[in-house]
Write a protein that holds these residues in place. Structure first.
Motif, PDB file in Angstrom:
ATOM      1  N   VAL A  48       0.855  -1.186   0.000  1.00  0.00           N
ATOM      2  CA  VAL A  48       0.000   0.000   0.000  1.00  0.00           C
ATOM      3  C   VAL A  48       0.890   1.235   0.000  1.00  0.00           C
ATOM      4  CG1 VAL A  48      -1.964  -1.098   1.148  1.00  0.00           C
ATOM      5  CG2 VAL A  48      -0.202   0.020   2.531  1.00  0.00           C
ATOM      6  N   GLY A  49       0.360   2.301  -0.587  1.00  0.00           N
ATOM      7  CA  GLY A  49       1.110   3.544  -0.634  1.00  0.00           C
ATOM      8  C   GLY A  49       0.565   4.440  -1.723  1.00  0.00           C
ATOM      9  N   GLY A  50       1.337   5.463  -2.087  1.00  0.00           N
ATOM     10  CA  GLY A  50       0.921   6.353  -3.143  1.00  0.00           C
ATOM     11  C   GLY A  50      -0.172   7.311  -2.715  1.00  0.00           C
ATOM     12  N   LEU A  51      -0.755   8.001  -3.700  1.00  0.00           N
ATOM     13  CA  LEU A  51      -1.817   8.954  -3.424  1.00  0.00           C
ATOM     14  C   LEU A  51      -3.046   8.297  -2.832  1.00  0.00           C
ATOM     15  CD1 LEU A  51      -1.836  11.281  -6.576  1.00  0.00           C
ATOM     16  CD2 LEU A  51      -1.176  11.909  -4.253  1.00  0.00           C
ATOM     17  N   ALA A  52      -3.303   7.037  -3.218  1.00  0.00           N
ATOM     18  CA  ALA A  52      -4.494   6.341  -2.718  1.00  0.00           C
ATOM     19  C   ALA A  52      -4.492   6.223  -1.199  1.00  0.00           C
ATOM     20  CB  ALA A  52      -4.598   4.955  -3.346  1.00  0.00           C
TER      21      ALA A  52
END
Length: 319
Positions: free
Chosen positions: A136-140
């Motif tokens: 998991v990670g990023g803008l989401a």
């Protein structure tokens, strides 16, 4: 909102499969020699990681949302051509989010166009036990409604089953909630069994501590923490052992977009192939293993930096 088209979502994930949850969007990247012209390039940190895993021959399942426009079809072609499994994607009847890249001497900044897009319409997933690792990670991780779904999925992974891998990948832009986003990312880092972060990420999230202090604290809680410093290399922290470092692979820099995501994909690949288990497995990673993992990840990242695009090369990483 519908699942990906087709009668069946595809094969069941095998023992070494990785679930990648997050956004796939379009990067608008300045064309070399003409700052006024931009080229549309499929991107999004999670989509880059999913693609990188597949290119490195690691079974990759992308749990994202693809819209109904030409950009979404371009993203889908990229993922499918790499070998990413899309059976867990959803298809909202909305356009694709855009990230306008702004490369500079200190790295690449972004300006985001996110309102009423398909990209962040993610459903939560709690069927994580089918996977060896969950990324998991990023803008989401910070943009709603995706952020709530990402948090629920991360908690399910941390509760038992797969290796929870977190990349905070901090972004700054007027369209983002800086304070709320930082709080969400700190929670994910505290949950993660593997955390990969840049020194800039950690300085934003824990400004009252040095990146080294933050890494040591997270590692003391049981996580494998990898700190990246761009051209200055990377460092791995495990438990109370002294950290180990490797230099960046010398290469003529053509492009820096996607290098960190390629590094992340290589780390996950190494951990999955080496059979590192959640919990105790990452805490007991030895010095030689950590150096081998960092070396492999650095070579994969260098294969991206040395070319235009974000696709890692396994052949170059083995050199």
């Amino acid at each position: 909102m519908t699942e990906a088209p087709g009668a069946a979502p595809g094969p069941e994930p095998g023992s070494g499969a990785v679930l990648v949850m997050g956004e796939a969007l379009i990067d608008l990247v300045p064309v070399a020699g003409d700052a006024q012209e931009h080229r549309a390039q499929p991107g999004g940190a999670p989509a880059n990681v999913a693609t990188g895993l597949a290119r490195l021959a690691t079974p990759s399942w992308f749990a994202g949302a693809l819209g109904n426009d030409g950009f979404a079809r371009s993203i889908e072609r990229r993922l499918v051509s790499a070998g990413v499994e899309l059976g867990l994607c959803v298809r909202p009847e909305l356009p694709t989010a855009l990230a306008v890249a702004d490369p500079g001497p200190q790295g690449t900044g972004y300006h985001f166009h996110l309102l009423r897009t398909a990209t962040f319409q993610l459903p939560e997933r709690t069927d994580v036990e089918r996977f060896a690792a969950v990324y998991v990670g990023g803008l989401a991780a910070v943009v709603e409604p995706a952020a709530s779904a990402v948090a629920t999925t991360a908690r399910a992974a941390a509760a038992g089953g797969p290796l929870l891998v977190v990349d905070p990948n901090v972004r700054e832009d007027r369209t983002l909630d800086a304070a709320g986003g930082a709080e969400k990312l700190r929670e994910l880092c505290e949950l993660g069994q593997v955390v990969k972060a840049s020194d800039e990420d950690l300085a934003h999230l824990w400004p009252d501590s040095t990146p080294d202090e933050t890494c040591r604290r997270l590692a003391a809680g049981g996580a494998l923490v990898v700190l990246t410093r761009g051209s200055r290399g990377s460092t791995a922290y495990t438990g109370s052992a002294e950290p180990v470092s490797v230099p960046a692979v010398p290469v003529e820099v053509v492009n820096t977009i996607g290098a960190g995501d390629a590094f992340m994909a290589a780390m996950i690949t190494w951990l999955v192939l080496d059979g590192v288990q959640p919990g105790g497995g990452v805490r007991e990673l030895g010095r030689a293993q950590a150096l081998e993992m960092l070396g492999f990840a650095s070579r994969v990242a260098a294969s991206v930096v040395a070319q235009a695009g974000t696709e890692p090369s396994l052949a170059q990483a083995r050199v």
